[in-house]
Design a protein around this motif. Structure first.
Motif, PDB file in Angstrom:
ATOM      1  N   LEU A   1      -7.146   4.847  -0.623  1.00  0.00           N
ATOM      2  CA  LEU A   1      -6.617   3.880  -1.587  1.00  0.00           C
ATOM      3  C   LEU A   1      -7.550   2.680  -1.711  1.00  0.00           C
ATOM      4  O   LEU A   1      -7.795   2.188  -2.816  1.00  0.00           O
ATOM      5  CB  LEU A   1      -5.223   3.419  -1.156  1.00  0.00           C
ATOM      6  CG  LEU A   1      -4.585   2.335  -2.029  1.00  0.00           C
ATOM      7  CD1 LEU A   1      -4.367   2.832  -3.450  1.00  0.00           C
ATOM      8  CD2 LEU A   1      -3.266   1.863  -1.411  1.00  0.00           C
TER       9      LEU A   1
ATOM     10  N   TRP B   1      -1.512  10.479  -6.625  1.00  0.00           N
ATOM     11  CA  TRP B   1      -1.922  11.700  -5.937  1.00  0.00           C
ATOM     12  C   TRP B   1      -3.233  12.163  -6.544  1.00  0.00           C
ATOM     13  O   TRP B   1      -3.614  11.780  -7.641  1.00  0.00           O
ATOM     14  CB  TRP B   1      -0.853  12.789  -6.079  1.00  0.00           C
ATOM     15  CG  TRP B   1      -0.351  12.910  -7.471  1.00  0.00           C
ATOM     16  CD1 TRP B   1      -0.854  13.639  -8.496  1.00  0.00           C
ATOM     17  CD2 TRP B   1       0.768  12.203  -8.023  1.00  0.00           C
ATOM     18  NE1 TRP B   1      -0.120  13.451  -9.632  1.00  0.00           N
ATOM     19  CE2 TRP B   1       0.878  12.580  -9.377  1.00  0.00           C
ATOM     20  CE3 TRP B   1       1.696  11.304  -7.481  1.00  0.00           C
ATOM     21  CZ2 TRP B   1       1.873  12.072 -10.209  1.00  0.00           C
ATOM     22  CZ3 TRP B   1       2.684  10.813  -8.331  1.00  0.00           C
ATOM     23  CH2 TRP B   1       2.765  11.198  -9.665  1.00  0.00           C
TER      24      TRP B   1
ATOM     25  N   ARG C   1       0.839  -1.194   0.000  1.00  0.00           N
ATOM     26  CA  ARG C   1       0.000   0.000   0.000  1.00  0.00           C
ATOM     27  C   ARG C   1       0.880   1.253   0.000  1.00  0.00           C
ATOM     28  O   ARG C   1       0.577   2.237  -0.673  1.00  0.00           O
ATOM     29  CB  ARG C   1      -0.930  -0.022   1.215  1.00  0.00           C
ATOM     30  CG  ARG C   1      -1.922  -1.180   1.209  1.00  0.00           C
ATOM     31  CD  ARG C   1      -2.772  -1.193   2.464  1.00  0.00           C
ATOM     32  NE  ARG C   1      -3.664  -0.050   2.502  1.00  0.00           N
ATOM     33  CZ  ARG C   1      -4.873  -0.017   1.934  1.00  0.00           C
ATOM     34  NH1 ARG C   1      -5.322  -1.067   1.258  1.00  0.00           N
ATOM     35  NH2 ARG C   1      -5.632   1.052   2.028  1.00  0.00           N
ATOM     36  N   THR C   2       1.983   1.186   0.725  1.00  0.00           N
ATOM     37  CA  THR C   2       2.899   2.334   0.778  1.00  0.00           C
ATOM     38  C   THR C   2       3.478   2.634  -0.594  1.00  0.00           C
ATOM     39  O   THR C   2       3.551   3.792  -1.020  1.00  0.00           O
ATOM     40  CB  THR C   2       4.046   2.073   1.770  1.00  0.00           C
ATOM     41  OG1 THR C   2       3.495   1.856   3.070  1.00  0.00           O
ATOM     42  CG2 THR C   2       5.008   3.248   1.821  1.00  0.00           C
TER      43      THR C   2
ATOM     44  N   PHE D   1      -1.171  13.900  -1.719  1.00  0.00           N
ATOM     45  CA  PHE D   1      -1.081  12.453  -1.584  1.00  0.00           C
ATOM     46  C   PHE D   1      -2.442  11.860  -1.234  1.00  0.00           C
ATOM     47  O   PHE D   1      -3.208  12.432  -0.472  1.00  0.00           O
ATOM     48  CB  PHE D   1      -0.075  12.071  -0.497  1.00  0.00           C
ATOM     49  CG  PHE D   1       1.347  12.110  -0.956  1.00  0.00           C
ATOM     50  CD1 PHE D   1       1.793  11.221  -1.916  1.00  0.00           C
ATOM     51  CD2 PHE D   1       2.230  13.034  -0.437  1.00  0.00           C
ATOM     52  CE1 PHE D   1       3.113  11.238  -2.346  1.00  0.00           C
ATOM     53  CE2 PHE D   1       3.549  13.066  -0.853  1.00  0.00           C
ATOM     54  CZ  PHE D   1       3.992  12.167  -1.816  1.00  0.00           C
ATOM     55  N   VAL D   2      -2.701  10.683  -1.796  1.00  0.00           N
ATOM     56  CA  VAL D   2      -3.916   9.949  -1.468  1.00  0.00           C
ATOM     57  C   VAL D   2      -3.713   9.269  -0.116  1.00  0.00           C
ATOM     58  O   VAL D   2      -2.658   8.704   0.155  1.00  0.00           O
ATOM     59  CB  VAL D   2      -4.220   8.907  -2.559  1.00  0.00           C
ATOM     60  CG1 VAL D   2      -5.369   8.008  -2.144  1.00  0.00           C
ATOM     61  CG2 VAL D   2      -4.527   9.598  -3.880  1.00  0.00           C
ATOM     62  N   GLU D   3      -4.709   9.337   0.759  1.00  0.00           N
ATOM     63  CA  GLU D   3      -4.596   8.722   2.075  1.00  0.00           C
ATOM     64  C   GLU D   3      -4.808   7.216   1.982  1.00  0.00           C
ATOM     65  O   GLU D   3      -5.408   6.701   1.039  1.00  0.00           O
ATOM     66  CB  GLU D   3      -5.639   9.336   3.014  1.00  0.00           C
ATOM     67  CG  GLU D   3      -5.408  10.811   3.297  1.00  0.00           C
ATOM     68  CD  GLU D   3      -6.463  11.380   4.233  1.00  0.00           C
ATOM     69  OE1 GLU D   3      -7.379  10.623   4.602  1.00  0.00           O
ATOM     70  OE2 GLU D   3      -6.357  12.555   4.576  1.00  0.00           O
ATOM     71  N   ASP D   4      -4.318   6.516   2.999  1.00  0.00           N
ATOM     72  CA  ASP D   4      -4.365   5.062   3.001  1.00  0.00           C
ATOM     73  C   ASP D   4      -5.787   4.530   2.876  1.00  0.00           C
ATOM     74  O   ASP D   4      -6.056   3.614   2.098  1.00  0.00           O
ATOM     75  CB  ASP D   4      -3.712   4.541   4.287  1.00  0.00           C
ATOM     76  CG  ASP D   4      -3.611   3.033   4.296  1.00  0.00           C
ATOM     77  OD1 ASP D   4      -2.826   2.491   3.502  1.00  0.00           O
ATOM     78  OD2 ASP D   4      -4.331   2.393   5.076  1.00  0.00           O
TER      79      ASP D   4
ATOM     80  N   LEU E   1       0.785   4.247  -2.690  1.00  0.00           N
ATOM     81  CA  LEU E   1       0.483   5.597  -2.215  1.00  0.00           C
ATOM     82  C   LEU E   1       1.575   6.586  -2.612  1.00  0.00           C
ATOM     83  O   LEU E   1       1.299   7.763  -2.851  1.00  0.00           O
ATOM     84  CB  LEU E   1       0.303   5.601  -0.693  1.00  0.00           C
ATOM     85  CG  LEU E   1      -0.990   4.942  -0.189  1.00  0.00           C
ATOM     86  CD1 LEU E   1      -0.907   4.708   1.313  1.00  0.00           C
ATOM     87  CD2 LEU E   1      -2.199   5.794  -0.520  1.00  0.00           C
TER      88      LEU E   1
END
Length: 225
Positions: free
Chosen positions: A191, A179, A171-172, A185-188, A175
């Motif tokens: 996602l 964007w 996921r990191t 940045f897209v948050e966790d 991420l």
């Protein structure tokens, strides 16, 4: 395989050209933005390695000109590894970046990794996987011949997974490469929503996905099938 190198430091450029040519690559070198744009307007290369800070501009300027020709692979060389420069590099379409000073072996690994992803595409910029067809030149996606409308984030998410087929992406990692429309940045948690929306559009049975697979505790992947 022909590589393009933009680097204004003579010592670094000479060393890189020598080392890359010893690895079997053909290298064309430019030392400033003006010279680089002149060269790339006349010839296409398999991969572009661009220094970020140049006497007459930025590697970003050259990257923009490269991307006008198509979805061509770009790696940035930069003395800066702060978040702003990394994000800007990806926003301009870079595939990877490497911070100076770096080891030659690390650069070679990055080059091979990026080229491997691009070699999954056909010469005309089309990626085919199961019943999906992605035309990267037009940024369009088709399922069984019919166009699917994806948002910018959904498209980039699909492209990242397709270009890393057979590899589990955490996921990191995902991420770090996507964007939203404002450049944030897209948050966790968000996602998860985008993965679900993308599956709803490309999977026959979104609740039993065969394209984007979840690897429990690790992330997501598209296999090599």
């Amino acid at each position: 395989m022909n590589l393009f190198l933009l680097e204004d430091d003579y010592a670094i450029a000479t060393g890189l050209c020598y080392s890359l040519e010893n690895e079997g690559y053909s290298v064309t070198h430019a030392s400033d933005v003006k010279q680089a744009i002149d060269i790339i307007s006349k010839e296409k290369f398999s991969l572009y390695i661009l220094d970020l800070t140049l006497p007459d501009g930025s590697g970003y300027d050259v990257c923009k000109e490269i991307k006008k020709q198509g979805d061509l692979p770009v790696i940035f060389l930069t003395a800066y590894d702060d978040e702003v420069n990394v994000v800007m590099g990806f926003e301009f379409g870079a595939d990877d970046y490497i911070s100076k000073p770096f080891r030659l072996k690390e650069l070679l690994v990055r080059i091979k990794s990026v080229l491997r992803r691009y070699n999954n595409e056909t010469a005309d910029g089309v990626i085919k996987f199961k019943d999906l067809t992605v035309n990267t030149n037009e940024a369009k996606v088709y399922k069984n011949g019919e166009e699917i409308i994806l948002t910018a984030i959904e498209y980039r998410l699909l492209l990242i997974l397709l270009n890393n087929r057979g590899k589990v992406l955490s996921r990191t990692q995902l991420l770090e490469n996507i964007w939203d429309v404002d450049g944030d940045f897209v948050e966790d948690n968000t996602l998860t929503v985008y993965i679900k929306r993308l599956r709803d559009k490309i999977e026959e049975e979104p609740n039993r996905p065969l394209i984007i697979k979840t690897v429990r505790g690790l992330g997501y992947m598209i296999d090599n099938g």
